[in-house]
Structure formats: structure tokens, C-alpha cells
Design an enzyme around this catalytic site. Sequence first.
Site, PDB file in Angstrom:
ATOM      1  N   ASP A 113       0.850  -1.185   0.000  1.00  0.00           N
ATOM      2  CA  ASP A 113       0.000   0.000   0.000  1.00  0.00           C
ATOM      3  C   ASP A 113       0.891   1.242   0.000  1.00  0.00           C
ATOM      4  O   ASP A 113       1.769   1.386   0.862  1.00  0.00           O
ATOM      5  CB  ASP A 113      -0.909   0.008   1.230  1.00  0.00           C
ATOM      6  CG  ASP A 113      -2.084   0.950   1.053  1.00  0.00           C
ATOM      7  OD1 ASP A 113      -2.592   1.054  -0.066  1.00  0.00           O
ATOM      8  OD2 ASP A 113      -2.505   1.566   2.039  1.00  0.00           O
ATOM      9  N   HIS A 120      -3.648  13.988   0.913  1.00  0.00           N
ATOM     10  CA  HIS A 120      -3.751  13.112   2.080  1.00  0.00           C
ATOM     11  C   HIS A 120      -2.479  13.164   2.912  1.00  0.00           C
ATOM     12  O   HIS A 120      -2.538  13.206   4.157  1.00  0.00           O
ATOM     13  CB  HIS A 120      -4.028  11.679   1.641  1.00  0.00           C
ATOM     14  CG  HIS A 120      -4.035  10.698   2.771  1.00  0.00           C
ATOM     15  ND1 HIS A 120      -4.933  10.770   3.811  1.00  0.00           N
ATOM     16  CD2 HIS A 120      -3.237   9.619   3.036  1.00  0.00           C
ATOM     17  CE1 HIS A 120      -4.703   9.782   4.665  1.00  0.00           C
ATOM     18  NE2 HIS A 120      -3.680   9.080   4.221  1.00  0.00           N
ATOM     19  N   ARG A 129       1.238  14.831  13.050  1.00  0.00           N
ATOM     20  CA  ARG A 129       2.543  15.376  13.409  1.00  0.00           C
ATOM     21  C   ARG A 129       2.461  16.851  13.776  1.00  0.00           C
ATOM     22  O   ARG A 129       3.452  17.573  13.724  1.00  0.00           O
ATOM     23  CB  ARG A 129       3.523  15.165  12.257  1.00  0.00           C
ATOM     24  CG  ARG A 129       3.709  13.690  11.875  1.00  0.00           C
ATOM     25  CD  ARG A 129       4.525  13.527  10.611  1.00  0.00           C
ATOM     26  NE  ARG A 129       5.875  14.042  10.771  1.00  0.00           N
ATOM     27  CZ  ARG A 129       6.635  14.458   9.754  1.00  0.00           C
ATOM     28  NH1 ARG A 129       6.156  14.451   8.527  1.00  0.00           N
ATOM     29  NH2 ARG A 129       7.855  14.899   9.985  1.00  0.00           N
ATOM     30  N   ARG A 216      -7.261   3.544  13.738  1.00  0.00           N
ATOM     31  CA  ARG A 216      -6.362   4.682  13.905  1.00  0.00           C
ATOM     32  C   ARG A 216      -5.698   4.714  15.282  1.00  0.00           C
ATOM     33  O   ARG A 216      -4.549   5.153  15.393  1.00  0.00           O
ATOM     34  CB  ARG A 216      -7.135   5.985  13.674  1.00  0.00           C
ATOM     35  CG  ARG A 216      -7.724   6.129  12.282  1.00  0.00           C
ATOM     36  CD  ARG A 216      -6.669   6.101  11.202  1.00  0.00           C
ATOM     37  NE  ARG A 216      -7.234   6.427   9.888  1.00  0.00           N
ATOM     38  CZ  ARG A 216      -6.571   6.350   8.749  1.00  0.00           C
ATOM     39  NH1 ARG A 216      -5.308   5.927   8.763  1.00  0.00           N
ATOM     40  NH2 ARG A 216      -7.141   6.671   7.612  1.00  0.00           N
ATOM     41  N   GLN A 219      -3.041   2.009  15.178  1.00  0.00           N
ATOM     42  CA  GLN A 219      -2.005   2.472  14.256  1.00  0.00           C
ATOM     43  C   GLN A 219      -1.131   3.545  14.882  1.00  0.00           C
ATOM     44  O   GLN A 219       0.106   3.520  14.776  1.00  0.00           O
ATOM     45  CB  GLN A 219      -2.657   3.005  12.977  1.00  0.00           C
ATOM     46  CG  GLN A 219      -1.682   3.556  11.947  1.00  0.00           C
ATOM     47  CD  GLN A 219      -2.397   4.232  10.780  1.00  0.00           C
ATOM     48  OE1 GLN A 219      -3.619   4.264  10.708  1.00  0.00           O
ATOM     49  NE2 GLN A 219      -1.619   4.788   9.861  1.00  0.00           N
ATOM     50  N   LYS A 232      -3.663  -1.972  10.434  1.00  0.00           N
ATOM     51  CA  LYS A 232      -4.159  -2.057   9.072  1.00  0.00           C
ATOM     52  C   LYS A 232      -4.252  -3.484   8.538  1.00  0.00           C
ATOM     53  O   LYS A 232      -4.944  -3.727   7.544  1.00  0.00           O
ATOM     54  CB  LYS A 232      -3.260  -1.244   8.128  1.00  0.00           C
ATOM     55  CG  LYS A 232      -3.452   0.264   8.244  1.00  0.00           C
ATOM     56  CD  LYS A 232      -2.523   1.006   7.310  1.00  0.00           C
ATOM     57  CE  LYS A 232      -2.826   2.488   7.280  1.00  0.00           C
ATOM     58  NZ  LYS A 232      -4.046   2.818   6.538  1.00  0.00           N
ATOM     59  N   THR A 236      -8.410  -5.731   4.243  1.00  0.00           N
ATOM     60  CA  THR A 236      -8.372  -4.817   3.093  1.00  0.00           C
ATOM     61  C   THR A 236      -9.373  -5.351   2.084  1.00  0.00           C
ATOM     62  O   THR A 236      -9.278  -6.512   1.671  1.00  0.00           O
ATOM     63  CB  THR A 236      -6.977  -4.762   2.461  1.00  0.00           C
ATOM     64  OG1 THR A 236      -6.034  -4.271   3.411  1.00  0.00           O
ATOM     65  CG2 THR A 236      -6.968  -3.858   1.237  1.00  0.00           C
ATOM     66  N   THR A 323      -4.754   6.456   0.500  1.00  0.00           N
ATOM     67  CA  THR A 323      -5.974   7.255   0.529  1.00  0.00           C
ATOM     68  C   THR A 323      -5.938   8.363  -0.520  1.00  0.00           C
ATOM     69  O   THR A 323      -4.946   9.075  -0.662  1.00  0.00           O
ATOM     70  CB  THR A 323      -6.166   7.895   1.913  1.00  0.00           C
ATOM     71  OG1 THR A 323      -6.229   6.860   2.889  1.00  0.00           O
ATOM     72  CG2 THR A 323      -7.449   8.708   1.971  1.00  0.00           C
ATOM     73  N   GLU A 337      -9.362  12.418   8.062  1.00  0.00           N
ATOM     74  CA  GLU A 337      -9.336  13.775   7.527  1.00  0.00           C
ATOM     75  C   GLU A 337     -10.678  14.483   7.687  1.00  0.00           C
ATOM     76  O   GLU A 337     -10.726  15.674   8.008  1.00  0.00           O
ATOM     77  CB  GLU A 337      -8.944  13.738   6.048  1.00  0.00           C
ATOM     78  CG  GLU A 337      -7.528  13.249   5.799  1.00  0.00           C
ATOM     79  CD  GLU A 337      -7.250  13.098   4.316  1.00  0.00           C
ATOM     80  OE1 GLU A 337      -7.000  14.118   3.665  1.00  0.00           O
ATOM     81  OE2 GLU A 337      -7.289  11.950   3.818  1.00  0.00           O
TER      82      GLU A 337
END
Length: 388
Positions: A113, A120, A129, A216, A219, A232, A236, A323, A337
Site C-alpha cells: 500500500d 492526504h 505530526r 487509527r 495504528q 491495518k 483490506t 488514501t 481527515e
Amino acid sequence: MTAADLLPPDPPLGTALGVVAGAGRPGPSRIAVPVGGAYVDVGTLAAAQDGPHPTLLGAPTLDGLLAAGRPAWREVWEWLTDWLADPDRLAPYALPQAGVVPVLPFTVADYVDFFACEEHAANASAIIRAGAGVSGNWRHLPVGYHGRAGTVQVSGTPVVRPHGQRGPGDLGPTKALDFEAELGLVLGGRSRGPVPIEEALDHVFGVVLLNDWSARDIQAWESRPLGPHLGKSFATSISAWITPLDELAGAWLDPPARDPQPLPYLLGKADRGLDLTLEVRLNGERISTPPAADLYWTPAQLVTHLTTNGAPIRPGDLLGSGTISGPRRDQRGCLLELTWGGRDEFALSDGTTRHYLNDGDEVSIVASAPRADGSRFSLGEVHGTITP
């Protein structure tokens, strides 16, 4: 099955190949093409009408066809396109609808991926960050991570909410389950890398829509300092129907302006993007329209960069774009997002709100592409429902 069952939807699905199984078909599974509300048995059609590569098309998966390479793929696409131009001829080869379902159409060899969308990358960097900006290497090379091929599943398969470490001493089901609207490339043929960019698209059989489900909170905790892992690798989803690359001949466009200029091995005539418009629906409501035309790194670049260290291509390799997001809020391709990291509620028309996905939520991703004559066609949908 009558010819009336073969009427196309609006917009019509383009030529696409997949595999179906169930009580209504002969043998364990069959390669098929969707036409309207029916599935046409491609292997039986090829055997009865002197079609190309009847042995490959009569197989229970697309594995053999993927291994055969681009000359065989083009023959099959041209032949199928001719037959689909007159659907009435296909009625004798349509499979009964009752009990027949699409299944994963090929054996996934490797899954990688990428992180190919600048919007994104910029948004994720700002959220995760604290405004540090896109990492310094991002505009120099297509960044990606190696996923788990064994957790790739066909559209419609339920997505079980994963467990994992969410923080220090905190193990449990994710509280931040997300979708990611992506484009997937299905590779074929065999080649030891590096694959030059002028040959890269010769290894792309076709495209699928892809949802790289993401936990998330898991992750975020595990990705310090390495990249995505259990957050993740649980699921998928890909569409059941693969749109051959030849079907997208009218969708190519120039790549975006880049600064700095990529290294020479990533430049060439094959460095072109695809003008696809995606649509994300949550419980049937459209919530986003990510534009694949905005991808910073193009399909040929992903293939070439993947192999530049000598890594081979195998039939069934699957590449995700990462994404896809556009500059507007209603073009963002994930809830990370859309809710800015869970900070903002996302409102639906039924009065409910989301930070991330609830159990019972269904996410579907559809897309359309232009033809050279200005008309549009649809790609196969990918969808999944969250279960506890």
C-alpha cells in the site's frame, strides 16, 4: 435468463472480469463478466464461440490469465468488448442469479500500500505530526508499506472490528475504525526487477477499488517508530470486478507538476495519471468524492519504484494507491481527515454523527471514468459492513 436481464445499469459498468461461485453455476467457480443484473460465464462463452485462450478463461480463478501477460490480456479484452456491444447474444451464457455470488477473483501474491496522494499526505501530517509538514523524502519517492496478502478480502465480506493495543496497558477493540478510499492495481506477468518505467504498465492487468480499513488508535500507538502493522493488517477490501487497463484508455491524463523533479528512473511517457472520480457512501449517503486525478505518484511510477531494488513482480501482486483526497473537505477519502483526527464530529443527514465508524455501518466506494468519446462508465463497487 432472458436478454432483458442483461440491460446495462446507468452509468453502465465497463468491461470487467471476476469470478463467481455458488449453487447456480457449473463447477467450483467460474470466470464471469457482469452485464446488467446478470453474470455471463466467460469460459463457456469462449469454448462455444472460439474465443481466445479458452483454457485460461475456463479456469476457476484469474490466476492463469494474470500469468499469461499483456498480449493475452488485450486479446481477451478486445474479444469481450465486441461481445458486450450486443448483449442479446450473451443471454445463452448467463448464469442463474439465485445462489451465485462474486468471490475473490485471484490469489493475492503480495500486497503493498502506497501513500501517493499529496493532499492526504499533507492532511495526515498536519493531524498526526502537529503541522510538521510532509516528510522530507515524500516528494522524492513513492512511499509505501508491505501489507498482509492473506487479509485481502472481496467486496461484501463483513469487517470485524479488530482488537489491539491502543496505548500503554490498553488492549481492546479499536475505538477509531476508519475507511480509506483507494485505487488498487492488479499486476500480472513475471519479471525480476528493476522494471523500467516504459515497461511498467505492461504488468498492470487492471484496476480495482480498494478500501484499506484502518484502526487509527492502534495504528498511532504502534507506528512509533516503524510504520503501519496491526492497525491495518486485519482487513483490506477490493471490488470483485477488475477493470482491465485497456478499458481505461480514455482516462489517462498528464501527471501533476512536481517539485523537485523525480529522479530519471521515475520519468517517461508512461508517467500518466488516471482521471477517475470516486464516491464514498456511508450507510447509503454520499459523504465524499475523492478525485484520483490528484494523485501525485502515478501507476507506472508505483510499479517501477516497487521493483527498483530488484524485487520481482508476480501474478496477483496488488498495489494500493493510499488514501485519495482532494483539496476540498468533501473530497477527503477517510474519516481521519473528515473529522480531523476525531476532533470534529461528522454529521449525517439522518441526524447522527460520527467521529469514526460504528458497528453496523456500511461503507461503499464506487467510481466512474471517462471514455474517449466523452461518455462515462462505472468500475466495480467495493463495500463492507462493520461487525462487533
